[in-house]
Enzyme design. Sequence first.
Site, PDB file in Angstrom:
ATOM      1  N   TYR A 152       0.894  -1.166   0.081  1.00 15.18           N
ATOM      2  CA  TYR A 152       0.089  -0.065   0.093  1.00 15.18           C
ATOM      3  C   TYR A 152       0.752   1.206  -0.086  1.00 15.18           C
ATOM      4  CZ  TYR A 152      -3.669   3.118   1.672  1.00 15.18           C
ATOM      5  OH  TYR A 152      -4.607   4.301   1.805  1.00 15.18           O
ATOM      6  N   ILE A 185      -8.758   8.249   9.020  1.00 15.21           N
ATOM      7  CA  ILE A 185      -9.945   8.709   8.812  1.00 15.21           C
ATOM      8  C   ILE A 185     -10.981   7.694   9.197  1.00 15.21           C
ATOM      9  CG2 ILE A 185     -11.431  10.014   6.985  1.00 15.21           C
ATOM     10  CD1 ILE A 185      -8.773  11.335   7.514  1.00 15.21           C
TER      11      ILE A 185
HETATM   12  P1  NDP Z   1     -13.184   2.818   1.364  1.00 17.36           P
HETATM   13  O1  NDP Z   1     -12.819   1.224   1.499  1.00 17.36           O
HETATM   14  O2  NDP Z   1     -14.152   2.972   2.377  1.00 17.36           O
HETATM   15  O3  NDP Z   1     -13.790   3.081   0.086  1.00 17.36           O
HETATM   16  C1  NDP Z   1     -13.019   2.697  -1.120  1.00 17.36           C
HETATM   17  C2  NDP Z   1     -13.775   3.190  -2.382  1.00 17.36           C
HETATM   18  O4  NDP Z   1     -12.917   2.760  -3.543  1.00 17.36           O
HETATM   19  C3  NDP Z   1     -15.161   2.574  -2.517  1.00 17.36           C
HETATM   20  O5  NDP Z   1     -16.135   3.669  -3.018  1.00 17.36           O
HETATM   21  C4  NDP Z   1     -15.086   1.587  -3.351  1.00 17.36           C
HETATM   22  O6  NDP Z   1     -15.823   1.153  -4.439  1.00 17.36           O
HETATM   23  C5  NDP Z   1     -13.923   2.279  -4.390  1.00 17.36           C
HETATM   24  N1  NDP Z   1     -12.970   1.138  -5.078  1.00 17.36           N
HETATM   25  C6  NDP Z   1     -12.268   0.126  -4.606  1.00 17.36           C
HETATM   26  N2  NDP Z   1     -11.753  -0.413  -5.828  1.00 17.36           N
HETATM   27  C7  NDP Z   1     -11.982  -0.045  -6.676  1.00 17.36           C
HETATM   28  C8  NDP Z   1     -12.031  -0.206  -8.469  1.00 17.36           C
HETATM   29  N3  NDP Z   1     -11.019  -1.339  -8.671  1.00 17.36           N
HETATM   30  N4  NDP Z   1     -12.382   0.730  -9.066  1.00 17.36           N
HETATM   31  C9  NDP Z   1     -13.101   1.580  -8.963  1.00 17.36           C
HETATM   32  N5  NDP Z   1     -13.659   1.872  -7.686  1.00 17.36           N
HETATM   33  C10 NDP Z   1     -13.065   1.216  -6.391  1.00 17.36           C
HETATM   34  O7  NDP Z   1     -11.984   3.627   1.672  1.00 17.36           O
HETATM   35  P2  NDP Z   1     -11.630   5.263   2.037  1.00 17.36           P
HETATM   36  O8  NDP Z   1     -12.946   6.087   1.857  1.00 17.36           O
HETATM   37  O9  NDP Z   1     -11.394   5.097   3.327  1.00 17.36           O
HETATM   38  O10 NDP Z   1     -10.317   5.763   1.108  1.00 17.36           O
HETATM   39  C11 NDP Z   1     -10.537   6.230  -0.007  1.00 17.36           C
HETATM   40  C12 NDP Z   1      -9.148   6.806  -0.213  1.00 17.36           C
HETATM   41  O11 NDP Z   1      -8.417   7.504   0.678  1.00 17.36           O
HETATM   42  C13 NDP Z   1      -8.468   5.313  -0.623  1.00 17.36           C
HETATM   43  O12 NDP Z   1      -7.596   5.641  -1.892  1.00 17.36           O
HETATM   44  C14 NDP Z   1      -7.756   5.144   0.438  1.00 17.36           C
HETATM   45  O13 NDP Z   1      -6.278   4.684   0.047  1.00 17.36           O
HETATM   46  C15 NDP Z   1      -7.042   6.667   0.936  1.00 17.36           C
HETATM   47  N6  NDP Z   1      -7.058   6.840   2.248  1.00 17.36           N
HETATM   48  C16 NDP Z   1      -7.821   6.418   3.261  1.00 17.36           C
HETATM   49  C17 NDP Z   1      -7.554   6.555   4.777  1.00 17.36           C
HETATM   50  C18 NDP Z   1      -8.556   6.231   5.681  1.00 17.36           C
HETATM   51  O14 NDP Z   1      -7.847   6.305   6.724  1.00 17.36           O
HETATM   52  N7  NDP Z   1      -9.631   5.856   5.630  1.00 17.36           N
HETATM   53  C19 NDP Z   1      -6.170   7.358   5.056  1.00 17.36           C
HETATM   54  C20 NDP Z   1      -5.310   7.344   4.040  1.00 17.36           C
HETATM   55  C21 NDP Z   1      -5.889   7.263   2.479  1.00 17.36           C
HETATM   56  P3  NDP Z   1     -16.622  -0.117  -4.870  1.00 17.36           P
HETATM   57  O15 NDP Z   1     -16.247  -1.200  -3.886  1.00 17.36           O
HETATM   58  O16 NDP Z   1     -18.108   0.237  -4.996  1.00 17.36           O
HETATM   59  O17 NDP Z   1     -15.754  -0.121  -6.146  1.00 17.36           O
END
Ligand code: NDP
Length: 244
Positions: A152, A185
């Site tokens: 990651y 987050i």
């Molecule tokens: P979630 O797991 O809650 O959401 C992830 C999102 O990504 C979902 O909407 C999912 O939708 C989508 N997703 C996953 N794989 C795919 C794909 N192949 N194509 C399209 N959409 C995809 O994660 P967060 O909201 O917590 O994270 C969002 C971003 O922020 C990420 O990049 C994460 O790495 C980053 N981040 C998060 C942190 C945290 O603490 N939460 C900290 C630092 C960074 P679906 O399954 O419907 O496709």
Amino acid sequence: MDKKVALVTGGSRGIGEAICRKLAADGFFVIVASRSLDKVEGVAAAICEAGGDAAGLALDVGDVDSFKDKVKELNQRFGAPQVLVNNAGITADNLMMRIKPESFDSVMNTNLRGAYFLAQAMLRGMMKARWGRIINITSVVGLMGNAGQTNYAASKAGMVGFTKSLAREVGSRGITVNAVAPGYIETEMTAGLGEDVKTNFLAGVPCGRMGAADDVAHAVSFIASEGAAYITGQVLSVDGGLYM
Ligand code: NDP
């Protein structure tokens, strides 16, 4: 369409959903994209009910072969997006010695390769408009590392180099490229962390709390605004001071 179009990947929940709602409130027409059509349509419907403009789009960022058709569909239905938020991301945490090549590849494919080629697909429209915002959601882990997340962290650190290099390429065309680096987050991604792990994290966060998805959305909203036109190649941390 008189509104600028913003495409947000991973918009079905968590940080991406909050970004979609905020950009819609800021006056963008928002395309909410993820693999789950029912969910992105639900988010788009809620935005429209609240007075904004949005539509859902089924898009798997890991399937770069589909981008050509998706971009064509997007341009025909809504006009070329001038804002791209590469937010979709996954984790597959494990200690280095146990990481399988498939798991490494799936993380890199979704978090980095997808973002890279989606930006490439969107650039033509932005160049034509001589205005664009590419905003890559990286992570504090890409900046400081984290045991158990080598895959990651590599994908998120890769996003930072990609952001800075592309910013240098397209700055003169009115296109800015920046990254936002959230800390811890509260979303589904972090929901599974044990209480002891969370307590450990929080000990290093000067603000003393986990972040909310809206905290990240506000940063993205600023970078997408007209007022941020002279900011490019930057990584804006939204982590309560965890990494400074
Ligand atoms: P979630 O797991 O809650 O959401 C992830 C999102 O990504 C979902 O909407 C999912 O939708 C989508 N997703 C996953 N794989 C795919 C794909 N192949 N194509 C399209 N959409 C995809 O994660 P967060 O909201 O917590 O994270 C969002 C971003 O922020 C990420 O990049 C994460 O790495 C980053 N981040 C998060 C942190 C945290 O603490 N939460 C900290 C630092 C960074 P679906 O399954 O419907 O496709």
